[in-house]
Design an enzyme around this catalytic site. Structure first.
Site: not given
Ligand code: DAK
Length: 259
Positions: A65, A110, A113, A133
């Site tokens: 997400a 997500g 998911e 998450e």
């Molecule tokens: N959201 C927003 N931006 C993101 C992102 C994300 N999930 N993932 C990456 N980006 C952005 C980064 O901020 C970066 O932006 P800039 O800094 O260039 O502006 C760009 O994408 C490139 O990312 P990185 O520079 O970090 O790239 P790397 O290769 O160094 O690292 C990475 C890749 C995938 C390991 C890293 O980007 C990362 O850890 N990203 C976050 C992954 C993450 O935590 N995903 C899970 C999100 S939580 C719910 C509904 C839905 C959900 C939960 C609850 N309710 C309503 C209750 C779902 C939750 C999730 O999915």
């Protein structure tokens, strides 16, 4: 079909939906989730399309997400966001056509998911999977606690959710999260071949098989087998059954109408 965050292409009987927000690794904001639901529903109605493939642009399938958008939500907005995601994942799961996830890179939060709501998941050897998450102070919100637990069991699901650690495609295959791992450059060819093979089968039989495999998970074995008998026998009233068996006996390829 034109979308801001998705590319949709139809090749023969296969539709390819590509998540296309590469600047944020295809993170899903509300607009992307909404568009995904609309695209899937439209492709479900398109009689040319027999199989749908979901994949991503660049080095991610979906990095989860959109955290920037999610970070400022109130509990009520978070509920609406979760419900929207559930509606879209259920649209994929309940679609009468097979949906294949072609996971080209990161499938996080997500992203897993979305893959879990698909029928078959094929991954590039470069793909990485994770449910990160809890480090963000939340839990999965679009079905991972439920679908992953049913698919890979509670122990593996808890380890993914409790640690947030990323696993590679081979490990994901070993624990049963995905069907197969292929070399990165062969991913789309492998998935297109699979889609073509599936597209040759009776669309009606595919839709009924998908439906009862899912419905059977909520039933006892006995009830599930009874449901199978009902569906099996009802298919003998269909054009696809007549055509499939006639084509076999005439030693030719069947031409299915899906009715
Ligand atoms: N959201 C927003 N931006 C993101 C992102 C994300 N999930 N993932 C990456 N980006 C952005 C980064 O901020 C970066 O932006 P800039 O800094 O260039 O502006 C760009 O994408 C490139 O990312 P990185 O520079 O970090 O790239 P790397 O290769 O160094 O690292 C990475 C890749 C995938 C390991 C890293 O980007 C990362 O850890 N990203 C976050 C992954 C993450 O935590 N995903 C899970 C999100 S939580 C719910 C509904 C839905 C959900 C939960 C609850 N309710 C309503 C209750 C779902 C939750 C999730 O999915």
């Amino acid at each position: 079909m034109q979308y801001r965050n998705l590319l949709v292409e139809i090749k023969d009987t296969t539709a390819i939906v590509t998540f296309n927000r590469p600047a944020v690794l295809n993170a899903m904001n509300t607009e992307t989730v909404t568009e995904l639901g609309e695209a899937i529903a439209a492709l479900g109605e398109n009689s040319q399309v027999r199989v749908i493939i979901l994949t991503g642009t660049g080095k991610a399938f979906i990095a989860g997400a959109d955290i920037a958008e999610m970070s400022i939500k109130t509990p009520a907005q978070a509920r609406a966001y979760s419900e929207l995601g559930h509606r879209v994942m259920n649209t994929i799961q309940n679609l009468k056509k097979p949906v294949i996830a072609a996971v080209n890179g990161y499938a996080l939060g997500g992203g897993i998911e979305v893959a879990l709501s698909c029928d078959i998941c094929i991954a590039s050897e470069l793909a990485k999977f994770g449910l990160p998450e809890t480090i963000l102070g939340v839990i999965p919100g679009w079905g991972a606690t439920q679908r992953a637990a049913r698919l890979i069991g509670t122990a593996q699901t808890k380890e993914l959710v409790f640690t947030g650690e990323l696993i590679d495609a081979r490990k994901a295959c070993e624990i049963g999260l995905i069907n197969r791992v292929v070399p990165h450059e062969q991913l789309m060819d492998a998935v297109m071949m699979l889609a073509q093979k599936i597209g040759e089968q009776s669309p009606l039989a595919l839709s009924m098989a998908k439906k009862i495999i899912h419905e059977g998970l909520d039933k006892s074995l006995l009830e599930g087998c009874r449901m199978e008998t009902e569906v099996f026998s009802s298919l003998f009233d269909s054009q696809d059954q007549k055509e499939g068996m006639k084509a076999f006996l005439e030693k030719r390829k069947p031409q299915f109408s899906g009715r």
